[in-house]
Design a protein around this motif. Structure first.
Motif, PDB file in Angstrom:
ATOM      1  N   TYR A  31       0.867  -1.180   0.000  1.00  0.00           N
ATOM      2  CA  TYR A  31       0.000   0.000   0.000  1.00  0.00           C
ATOM      3  C   TYR A  31       0.903   1.228   0.000  1.00  0.00           C
ATOM      4  CZ  TYR A  31      -4.295  -2.583   1.224  1.00  0.00           C
ATOM      5  OH  TYR A  31      -5.381  -3.417   1.211  1.00  0.00           O
ATOM      6  N   PHE A  32       0.453   2.275  -0.725  1.00  0.00           N
ATOM      7  CA  PHE A  32       1.201   3.533  -0.765  1.00  0.00           C
ATOM      8  C   PHE A  32       0.283   4.707  -0.457  1.00  0.00           C
ATOM      9  CE2 PHE A  32       3.704   0.696  -3.444  1.00  0.00           C
ATOM     10  CZ  PHE A  32       4.954   0.877  -2.885  1.00  0.00           C
ATOM     11  N   ARG A  33       0.865   5.742   0.127  1.00  0.00           N
ATOM     12  CA  ARG A  33       0.101   6.958   0.332  1.00  0.00           C
ATOM     13  C   ARG A  33      -0.449   7.421  -1.011  1.00  0.00           C
ATOM     14  NH1 ARG A  33       1.200  12.191   4.161  1.00  0.00           N
ATOM     15  NH2 ARG A  33      -0.821  13.143   3.693  1.00  0.00           N
ATOM     16  N   ASN A  34      -1.731   7.794  -1.006  1.00  0.00           N
ATOM     17  CA  ASN A  34      -2.422   8.195  -2.233  1.00  0.00           C
ATOM     18  C   ASN A  34      -2.272   9.697  -2.440  1.00  0.00           C
ATOM     19  OD1 ASN A  34      -3.992   8.069  -4.520  1.00  0.00           O
ATOM     20  ND2 ASN A  34      -5.935   7.786  -3.419  1.00  0.00           N
ATOM     21  N   GLY A  35      -1.206  10.079  -3.101  1.00  0.00           N
ATOM     22  CA  GLY A  35      -0.956  11.498  -3.354  1.00  0.00           C
ATOM     23  C   GLY A  35      -0.816  12.253  -2.049  1.00  0.00           C
ATOM     24  N   LYS A  37      -3.406  12.800  -0.114  1.00  0.00           N
ATOM     25  CA  LYS A  37      -4.560  12.433   0.726  1.00  0.00           C
ATOM     26  C   LYS A  37      -4.111  11.645   1.947  1.00  0.00           C
ATOM     27  CE  LYS A  37      -7.611  12.220  -3.290  1.00  0.00           C
ATOM     28  NZ  LYS A  37      -7.903  11.274  -4.368  1.00  0.00           N
ATOM     29  N   GLU A  38      -4.913  11.721   2.998  1.00  0.00           N
ATOM     30  CA  GLU A  38      -4.650  10.979   4.230  1.00  0.00           C
ATOM     31  C   GLU A  38      -5.241   9.582   4.078  1.00  0.00           C
ATOM     32  OE1 GLU A  38      -3.408  12.605   7.550  1.00  0.00           O
ATOM     33  OE2 GLU A  38      -2.411  13.596   5.874  1.00  0.00           O
ATOM     34  N   GLU A  39      -4.761   8.863   3.071  1.00  0.00           N
ATOM     35  CA  GLU A  39      -5.260   7.509   2.808  1.00  0.00           C
ATOM     36  C   GLU A  39      -4.202   6.709   2.069  1.00  0.00           C
ATOM     37  OE1 GLU A  39      -8.742   8.459   0.417  1.00  0.00           O
ATOM     38  OE2 GLU A  39      -7.622   8.150  -1.454  1.00  0.00           O
ATOM     39  N   LEU A  40      -4.335   5.386   2.194  1.00  0.00           N
ATOM     40  CA  LEU A  40      -3.470   4.446   1.486  1.00  0.00           C
ATOM     41  C   LEU A  40      -4.205   3.906   0.271  1.00  0.00           C
ATOM     42  CD1 LEU A  40      -2.328   2.458   4.622  1.00  0.00           C
ATOM     43  CD2 LEU A  40      -0.845   3.933   3.240  1.00  0.00           C
ATOM     44  N   LYS A  41      -3.422   3.613  -0.769  1.00  0.00           N
ATOM     45  CA  LYS A  41      -3.981   3.000  -1.975  1.00  0.00           C
ATOM     46  C   LYS A  41      -3.243   1.692  -2.234  1.00  0.00           C
ATOM     47  CE  LYS A  41      -4.939   3.999  -6.836  1.00  0.00           C
ATOM     48  NZ  LYS A  41      -4.608   4.888  -7.964  1.00  0.00           N
ATOM     49  N   LEU A  42      -3.994   0.647  -2.555  1.00  0.00           N
ATOM     50  CA  LEU A  42      -3.392  -0.663  -2.829  1.00  0.00           C
ATOM     51  C   LEU A  42      -2.507  -0.607  -4.072  1.00  0.00           C
ATOM     52  CD1 LEU A  42      -3.262  -3.700  -2.101  1.00  0.00           C
ATOM     53  CD2 LEU A  42      -5.274  -4.029  -3.567  1.00  0.00           C
ATOM     54  N   GLY A  43      -1.322  -1.175  -3.958  1.00  0.00           N
ATOM     55  CA  GLY A  43      -0.406  -1.324  -5.091  1.00  0.00           C
ATOM     56  C   GLY A  43      -0.356  -2.780  -5.508  1.00  0.00           C
ATOM     57  N   PRO A  44       0.781  -3.217  -6.061  1.00  0.00           N
ATOM     58  CA  PRO A  44       0.916  -4.611  -6.475  1.00  0.00           C
ATOM     59  C   PRO A  44       0.723  -5.568  -5.288  1.00  0.00           C
ATOM     60  CG  PRO A  44       2.628  -3.279  -7.478  1.00  0.00           C
ATOM     61  CD  PRO A  44       1.935  -2.404  -6.474  1.00  0.00           C
ATOM     62  N   TYR A  45       0.097  -6.708  -5.566  1.00  0.00           N
ATOM     63  CA  TYR A  45      -0.122  -7.709  -4.513  1.00  0.00           C
ATOM     64  C   TYR A  45      -0.282  -9.081  -5.145  1.00  0.00           C
ATOM     65  CZ  TYR A  45      -5.052  -7.893  -5.772  1.00  0.00           C
ATOM     66  OH  TYR A  45      -6.216  -8.081  -6.465  1.00  0.00           O
ATOM     67  N   VAL A  46      -0.114 -10.101  -4.311  1.00  0.00           N
ATOM     68  CA  VAL A  46      -0.382 -11.487  -4.694  1.00  0.00           C
ATOM     69  C   VAL A  46      -1.278 -12.089  -3.624  1.00  0.00           C
ATOM     70  CG1 VAL A  46       0.640 -13.793  -4.846  1.00  0.00           C
ATOM     71  CG2 VAL A  46       1.720 -11.889  -6.022  1.00  0.00           C
ATOM     72  N   GLY A  47      -2.322 -12.758  -4.046  1.00  0.00           N
ATOM     73  CA  GLY A  47      -3.254 -13.382  -3.124  1.00  0.00           C
ATOM     74  C   GLY A  47      -4.668 -13.014  -3.515  1.00  0.00           C
ATOM     75  N   ALA A  48      -5.601 -13.338  -2.638  1.00  0.00           N
ATOM     76  CA  ALA A  48      -7.013 -13.099  -2.939  1.00  0.00           C
ATOM     77  C   ALA A  48      -7.263 -11.609  -3.144  1.00  0.00           C
ATOM     78  CB  ALA A  48      -7.876 -13.629  -1.797  1.00  0.00           C
ATOM     79  N   PRO A  49      -8.054 -11.257  -4.157  1.00  0.00           N
ATOM     80  CA  PRO A  49      -8.413  -9.852  -4.339  1.00  0.00           C
ATOM     81  C   PRO A  49      -9.113  -9.303  -3.085  1.00  0.00           C
ATOM     82  CG  PRO A  49      -9.066 -11.130  -6.263  1.00  0.00           C
ATOM     83  CD  PRO A  49      -8.630 -12.116  -5.206  1.00  0.00           C
ATOM     84  N   ASP A  51     -11.431  -5.998  -1.355  1.00  0.00           N
ATOM     85  CA  ASP A  51     -12.267  -4.815  -1.589  1.00  0.00           C
ATOM     86  C   ASP A  51     -11.596  -3.554  -1.044  1.00  0.00           C
ATOM     87  OD1 ASP A  51     -14.286  -6.342  -2.700  1.00  0.00           O
ATOM     88  OD2 ASP A  51     -15.369  -6.558  -0.797  1.00  0.00           O
ATOM     89  N   HIS A  52     -10.562  -3.747  -0.193  1.00  0.00           N
ATOM     90  CA  HIS A  52      -9.997  -2.597   0.533  1.00  0.00           C
ATOM     91  C   HIS A  52      -8.823  -2.006  -0.243  1.00  0.00           C
ATOM     92  CE1 HIS A  52     -12.724  -3.456   3.756  1.00  0.00           C
ATOM     93  NE2 HIS A  52     -12.389  -4.732   3.637  1.00  0.00           N
ATOM     94  N   THR A  53      -9.167  -1.384  -1.376  1.00  0.00           N
ATOM     95  CA  THR A  53      -8.151  -0.775  -2.227  1.00  0.00           C
ATOM     96  C   THR A  53      -7.777   0.619  -1.739  1.00  0.00           C
ATOM     97  OG1 THR A  53      -9.861  -0.008  -3.724  1.00  0.00           O
ATOM     98  CG2 THR A  53      -8.829  -2.132  -4.243  1.00  0.00           C
ATOM     99  N   ILE A  54      -8.631   1.233  -0.948  1.00  0.00           N
ATOM    100  CA  ILE A  54      -8.342   2.520  -0.310  1.00  0.00           C
ATOM    101  C   ILE A  54      -8.578   2.344   1.187  1.00  0.00           C
ATOM    102  CG2 ILE A  54      -9.057   4.933  -0.045  1.00  0.00           C
ATOM    103  CD1 ILE A  54      -7.756   4.600  -2.712  1.00  0.00           C
TER     104      ILE A  54
END
Ligand code: SME
Length: 137
Positions: A31-35, A37-49, A51-54
């Protein structure tokens, strides 16, 4: 410097290597800081998709690490009150922040289907992984 595409391919490779070589690493992602904003955004991952992309700062294990700047080892997710469940198979989690020039810009997040699997060796290893990631960002 690397293009974003190169970086994301390399981050995905790191996820794949970790998930496929360490039996108790069952979901591995960034997860990386989204610009600004005071939020994280999902980046590359392996495993089950998931819903918590933000994830807002402060929410869940990941959001807490975004503000604490500290590793967070959770031996048993069912004992956490500020936890965001992504999959019912997950028993434990570890999140280690990534620093660039001393700034917390993201994290590696690992879920395990095994209870209490993470040791200090995992923390030291993942700190090393995060320092290497920092150098390619
Ligand atoms: N469990 C995390 C959310 C991300 S999923 O593990 C992929 C949390 O509580 O922040």
């Amino acid at each position: 410097s690397d293009t974003n595409k190169d970086v994301n391919e390399r981050l995905l490779s790191i996820c794949e290597v970790l998930e496929s070589n360490i039996p108790y690493y069952n979901w591995v992602g960034f997860y990386f800081r989204n610009g600004d904003k005071e939020e994280l955004k999902l980046g590359p991952y392996v495993g089950a998709p998931t819903d918590h992309t933000i994830i807002p700062f402060g929410k869940g294990i990941c959001g807490q690490v975004a503000v604490s700047n500290q590793n967070f080892v959770v031996p048993d997710v069912s004992a956490q009150d500020n936890y965001i469940a992504c999959s019912i198979t997950v028993k434990a989690e570890i999140v280690v922040p990534i620093f660039v020039n001393g700034e917390n810009i993201g994290q590696i997040d690992i879920d395990s289907n095994t209870i209490d699997p993470f040791t200090e060796a995992d923390e030291r290893f993942l700190e090393f992984v995060c320092s290497q990631v920092s150098s390619i960002l």
